[in-house]
Design an enzyme around this catalytic site. Structure first.
Site, mmCIF file in Angstrom:
data_model
loop_
_atom_site.group_PDB
_atom_site.id
_atom_site.type_symbol
_atom_site.label_atom_id
_atom_site.label_comp_id
_atom_site.label_asym_id
_atom_site.label_seq_id
_atom_site.Cartn_x
_atom_site.Cartn_y
_atom_site.Cartn_z
ATOM 1 N N GLY A 46 0.929 -1.127 0.075
ATOM 2 C CA GLY A 46 -0.033 -0.071 -0.151
ATOM 3 C C GLY A 46 0.849 1.306 0.007
ATOM 4 O O GLY A 46 2.014 1.181 0.365
ATOM 5 N N GLN A 51 3.382 9.899 1.157
ATOM 6 C CA GLN A 51 4.767 8.949 0.996
ATOM 7 C C GLN A 51 5.814 9.402 -0.074
ATOM 8 O O GLN A 51 6.953 9.058 -0.058
ATOM 9 C CB GLN A 51 4.548 7.732 1.203
ATOM 10 C CG GLN A 51 4.018 7.111 2.710
ATOM 11 C CD GLN A 51 3.757 5.583 2.574
ATOM 12 O OE1 GLN A 51 2.745 5.267 2.150
ATOM 13 N NE2 GLN A 51 4.655 4.870 3.289
ATOM 14 N N CYS A 94 6.324 -0.226 7.264
ATOM 15 C CA CYS A 94 5.843 1.004 6.629
ATOM 16 C C CYS A 94 7.209 1.415 5.910
ATOM 17 O O CYS A 94 8.159 1.437 6.383
ATOM 18 C CB CYS A 94 5.496 2.096 7.543
ATOM 19 S SG CYS A 94 4.977 3.550 6.712
ATOM 20 N N LEU A 95 6.717 1.515 4.566
ATOM 21 C CA LEU A 95 7.893 1.980 3.831
ATOM 22 C C LEU A 95 8.641 3.301 4.159
ATOM 23 O O LEU A 95 9.538 3.443 3.690
ATOM 24 C CB LEU A 95 7.463 2.072 2.422
ATOM 25 C CG LEU A 95 6.816 1.008 1.641
ATOM 26 C CD1 LEU A 95 6.365 1.106 0.069
ATOM 27 C CD2 LEU A 95 8.087 -0.250 1.309
ATOM 28 N N HIS A 136 -4.130 1.655 7.930
ATOM 29 C CA HIS A 136 -2.795 1.956 8.162
ATOM 30 C C HIS A 136 -2.450 3.194 6.904
ATOM 31 O O HIS A 136 -1.728 4.258 7.444
ATOM 32 C CB HIS A 136 -1.766 0.883 7.817
ATOM 33 C CG HIS A 136 -0.271 1.199 7.283
ATOM 34 N ND1 HIS A 136 0.636 0.807 8.423
ATOM 35 C CD2 HIS A 136 0.256 2.076 6.501
ATOM 36 C CE1 HIS A 136 1.815 1.369 7.915
ATOM 37 N NE2 HIS A 136 1.660 2.032 6.809
ATOM 38 N N GLU A 137 -3.045 3.249 5.876
ATOM 39 C CA GLU A 137 -2.938 4.002 4.942
ATOM 40 C C GLU A 137 -4.024 5.449 5.037
ATOM 41 O O GLU A 137 -3.568 6.590 5.041
ATOM 42 C CB GLU A 137 -3.506 3.689 3.578
ATOM 43 C CG GLU A 137 -2.686 2.460 3.022
ATOM 44 C CD GLU A 137 -1.089 2.395 2.972
ATOM 45 O OE1 GLU A 137 -0.690 3.555 3.040
ATOM 46 O OE2 GLU A 137 -0.558 1.465 3.177
ATOM 47 N N HIS A 140 -1.991 7.413 7.362
ATOM 48 C CA HIS A 140 -0.901 8.380 6.729
ATOM 49 C C HIS A 140 -1.743 9.744 6.277
ATOM 50 O O HIS A 140 -1.129 10.933 6.286
ATOM 51 C CB HIS A 140 -0.356 7.742 5.466
ATOM 52 C CG HIS A 140 0.450 6.829 5.867
ATOM 53 N ND1 HIS A 140 1.995 7.345 6.252
ATOM 54 C CD2 HIS A 140 1.049 5.681 5.519
ATOM 55 C CE1 HIS A 140 2.750 6.235 6.336
ATOM 56 N NE2 HIS A 140 2.007 5.193 5.815
HETATM 57 O O1 GNR Z 1 4.124 -2.484 2.546
HETATM 58 C C1 GNR Z 1 3.397 -2.487 3.653
HETATM 59 N N1 GNR Z 1 3.310 -3.330 4.246
HETATM 60 C C2 GNR Z 1 2.592 -3.396 5.620
HETATM 61 C C3 GNR Z 1 2.535 -4.586 6.338
HETATM 62 C C4 GNR Z 1 1.688 -4.463 7.394
HETATM 63 C C5 GNR Z 1 0.718 -3.514 7.585
HETATM 64 C C6 GNR Z 1 0.732 -2.439 6.701
HETATM 65 C C7 GNR Z 1 1.531 -2.442 5.587
HETATM 66 S S1 GNR Z 1 1.571 -1.049 4.773
HETATM 67 C C8 GNR Z 1 3.032 -1.045 4.103
HETATM 68 C C9 GNR Z 1 3.405 0.214 2.833
HETATM 69 C C10 GNR Z 1 3.055 1.426 3.542
HETATM 70 O O2 GNR Z 1 3.979 1.910 4.257
HETATM 71 N N2 GNR Z 1 1.959 1.941 3.444
HETATM 72 O O3 GNR Z 1 1.701 3.118 3.896
HETATM 73 NI NI NI Z 2 2.882 3.078 5.703
#
Ligand code: GNR
Ligand code: NI
Length: 175
Positions: A46, A51, A94-95, A136-137, A140
């Protein structure tokens, strides 16, 4: 299409509240295409626009497994509602906080309303990994990272770790 750089902590832009999109047009689709390509290049599932430094309420996602066909999804101006009472822990990453993983508890089911790649209104129920990722997104878009749910000690350690990682990387790139 282009792979854009994904910003990491402690970049202050990650704390911005992203702004609603006015129109789903070609320019926005270009952004969504770049985001998807950047997400794939970074092996993510995601990505929120902030980001890549763009404070717009746009999310891309692909939850297909490695052996499955790609299944890109796009969420513009998403709204979450009707969270389930049942919390489920999941080891998140999270990336923008690379190499750090820790458990976060979230409702295991949420309703999501959004505009898709074509600007069409959609309404669905997210469960499982979809529910984890969309929450999670969505965070952000409000300037919230998963490490904000951890203890202050763990959060500070996470930021220090990424700072060092980025410093070592800058040095390697110069060498
Ligand atoms: O790639 C991603 N893997 C992930 C794993 C567990 C819970 C959430 C994520 S999202 C993350 C990519 C990211 O940072 N999205 O904002
Ligand atoms: Ni993230």
């Amino acid at each position: 299409m282009a792979v854009r750089e994904i910003i990491t902590v402690p970049d202050p832009r990650l704390k911005l509240v992203s702004q609603p999109v006015e129109r789903v047009d070609e320019e926005l689709r270009d952004l969504m295409d770049d985001m998807l390509q950047s997400m794939y290049a970074a092996d993510g599932i995601g990505l929120a626009a902030i980001q890549v430094g763009v404070p717009k309420r746009v999310i891309v996602m692909d939850l297909a497994k490695a052996d499955e066909a790609p299944a890109p999804r796009y969420f513009v101006n998403p709204v979450l509602s009707d969270p389930s009472d049942n919390l489920q822990p999941y080891e998140e990453g999270c990336l923008s906080v690379p190499t750090v993983f820790d458990e976060v508890e979230r409702p295991d089911r949420v309703r999501i309303q959004y505009l898709d790649y074509d600007g069409k209104p959609c309404d669905e129920i997210a469960e499982g990994m979809f529910a984890v990722c969309i929450q999670h997104e969505m965070d952000h878009l409000e300037g919230i990272l998963f490490i904000d749910y951890l203890s202050r000690l763990k959060r500070q350690r996470a930021v220090q770790r990424v700072k060092k990682l980025d410093k070592d990387k800058t040095r390697d790139d110069a060498a």
